[in-house]
Design a protein around this motif. Structure first.
Motif, mmCIF file in Angstrom:
data_model
loop_
_atom_site.group_PDB
_atom_site.id
_atom_site.type_symbol
_atom_site.label_atom_id
_atom_site.label_comp_id
_atom_site.label_asym_id
_atom_site.label_seq_id
_atom_site.Cartn_x
_atom_site.Cartn_y
_atom_site.Cartn_z
ATOM 1 N N VAL A 61 12.958 3.844 -18.026
ATOM 2 C CA VAL A 61 11.665 3.738 -18.694
ATOM 3 C C VAL A 61 10.586 3.717 -17.616
ATOM 4 O O VAL A 61 10.799 3.191 -16.518
ATOM 5 N N GLY A 62 9.428 4.299 -17.933
ATOM 6 C CA GLY A 62 8.330 4.298 -16.985
ATOM 7 C C GLY A 62 7.105 3.593 -17.532
ATOM 8 O O GLY A 62 6.939 3.434 -18.749
ATOM 9 N N PHE A 63 6.217 3.194 -16.617
ATOM 10 C CA PHE A 63 5.021 2.436 -16.978
ATOM 11 C C PHE A 63 3.814 2.962 -16.201
ATOM 12 O O PHE A 63 3.942 3.409 -15.062
ATOM 13 N N SER B 218 10.953 -5.693 -20.727
ATOM 14 C CA SER B 218 12.298 -5.480 -21.279
ATOM 15 C C SER B 218 12.249 -4.902 -22.679
ATOM 16 O O SER B 218 13.181 -4.209 -23.107
ATOM 17 N N SER B 219 11.152 -5.157 -23.421
ATOM 18 C CA SER B 219 11.073 -4.679 -24.798
ATOM 19 C C SER B 219 11.126 -3.164 -24.885
ATOM 20 O O SER B 219 11.562 -2.611 -25.897
ATOM 21 N N PHE B 220 10.688 -2.467 -23.835
ATOM 22 C CA PHE B 220 10.687 -1.010 -23.858
ATOM 23 C C PHE B 220 12.086 -0.421 -23.673
ATOM 24 O O PHE B 220 12.285 0.772 -23.889
ATOM 25 N N PHE B 221 13.032 -1.249 -23.266
ATOM 26 C CA PHE B 221 14.401 -0.771 -23.077
ATOM 27 C C PHE B 221 15.277 -0.997 -24.304
ATOM 28 O O PHE B 221 16.418 -0.540 -24.339
ATOM 29 N N VAL B 222 14.748 -1.696 -25.325
ATOM 30 C CA VAL B 222 15.588 -2.123 -26.445
ATOM 31 C C VAL B 222 16.250 -0.940 -27.131
ATOM 32 O O VAL B 222 17.484 -0.897 -27.286
ATOM 33 N N ALA C 116 2.561 12.368 -21.260
ATOM 34 C CA ALA C 116 2.871 11.395 -20.206
ATOM 35 C C ALA C 116 3.789 10.301 -20.746
ATOM 36 O O ALA C 116 4.761 9.904 -20.081
ATOM 37 N N LEU C 117 3.511 9.800 -21.942
ATOM 38 C CA LEU C 117 4.384 8.796 -22.548
ATOM 39 C C LEU C 117 5.799 9.341 -22.742
ATOM 40 O O LEU C 117 6.789 8.663 -22.450
ATOM 41 N N HIS C 118 5.881 10.558 -23.253
ATOM 42 C CA HIS C 118 7.190 11.181 -23.483
ATOM 43 C C HIS C 118 7.984 11.264 -22.186
ATOM 44 O O HIS C 118 9.190 10.956 -22.164
ATOM 45 N N LEU C 119 7.331 11.657 -21.102
ATOM 46 C CA LEU C 119 8.024 11.817 -19.820
ATOM 47 C C LEU C 119 8.409 10.474 -19.209
ATOM 48 O O LEU C 119 9.255 10.421 -18.308
ATOM 49 N N LEU C 120 7.783 9.387 -19.687
ATOM 50 C CA LEU C 120 8.168 8.043 -19.246
ATOM 51 C C LEU C 120 9.238 7.431 -20.151
ATOM 52 O O LEU C 120 9.592 6.264 -20.006
ATOM 53 N N ASN C 121 9.747 8.221 -21.087
ATOM 54 C CA ASN C 121 10.765 7.763 -22.037
ATOM 55 C C ASN C 121 10.226 6.656 -22.937
ATOM 56 O O ASN C 121 10.959 5.747 -23.325
ATOM 57 N N ARG C 122 8.934 6.773 -23.271
ATOM 58 C CA ARG C 122 8.283 5.809 -24.147
ATOM 59 C C ARG C 122 8.105 6.423 -25.530
ATOM 60 O O ARG C 122 8.075 7.655 -25.690
ATOM 61 N N ASP C 123 7.933 5.579 -26.512
ATOM 62 C CA ASP C 123 7.760 6.042 -27.889
ATOM 63 C C ASP C 123 6.335 6.566 -28.061
ATOM 64 O O ASP C 123 5.364 5.795 -28.002
ATOM 65 N N THR C 124 6.191 7.860 -28.288
ATOM 66 C CA THR C 124 4.872 8.476 -28.388
ATOM 67 C C THR C 124 4.100 8.029 -29.628
ATOM 68 O O THR C 124 2.877 8.177 -29.694
#
Length: 219
Positions: A83-85, A105-109, A192-200
């Protein structure tokens, strides 16, 4: 469908401007700050996951958003979960959040549950790949997630062109007739969110809740 089209990006997503009257950091000072911030993030995740995962990562530079901090959790078989920030969201949470380790840690759930990819996705290599990514992945996901979050309320999700930000994904409530009823996120921010493995869909959903709060709904 907008009555008032409000385009926003989360405040934490771009490098901070220097405070007025305060000298800009030298390159060496900036690199020291980035290294210290990365270490804070690594230690926070290690404190949270130390019994199950090893933690490592790296910092990469984005042409629009500056330093991006990516972290990996490695399980016993060395399988990575990444995950990226953005820099400013880390800064703000380490300064203001009582439990930044829990926040990170919540972003890895969902990733640890196997509901999302464990790896950082590859960036699109050309315009055709970028168009496919938005048309077939990002926009459909945002629409599905926003409507699932508000099952009892019609939610409008569409693509629009903003005069300052270019292509945006907008989401809003047609039932709200007066004042702001739409939140919009630029394509480049969602990418950018997508490439950080974040929920868009997260910033759109956050914006929709803010709209409802502004109108005294869900109180």
């Amino acid at each position: 469908m907008t009555t008032n089209h409000n385009t926003e990006e989360q405040e934490a997503q771009s490098p901070e401007a220097p405070e007025q009257g305060k000298p800009e950091l030298t390159e060496a000072e900036l690199q020291q700050m980035i290294a210290a911030l990365y270490k804070h993030g690594e230690l926070a995740l290690t404190s949270f996951y130390q019994d199950e995962y090893e933690v490592d990562g790296q910092v990469v530079s984005h042409p629009m958003y500056g330093p991006l901090f990516t972290y990996r959790l490695l399980d016993a078989n060395k399988n990575p979960h990444s995950v990226g920030f953005f820099m400013n969201e880390l800064v703000q949470n380490f300064q203001k959040n009582d439990d930044p380790a829990l926040w990170m840690s919540s972003f890895f759930v969902d990733i640890l549950r196997g509901e999302r990819s464990r790896l950082l996705p590859p960036p699109p290599q050309n315009e055709e790949e970028a168009k496919y990514l938005f048309d077939q992945v990002i926009v459909p996901h945002c629409a599905t997630a926003c409507r699932a979050e508000f099952p009892d309320e019609p939610v409008h999700v569409d693509i629009d062109i903003h005069p300052d930000h270019g292509p945006v994904v907008e989401a809003g409530f047609p039932s709200i007739k007066e004042g702001n009823n739409v939140v919009a996120m630029p394509f480049h921010f969602l990418l950018a969110l997508h490439l950080l493995n974040r929920d868009t869909a997260d910033p759109l959903i956050t914006g929709l809740y803010r709209i409802r709060e502004e109108h005294g709904l869900d109180a």
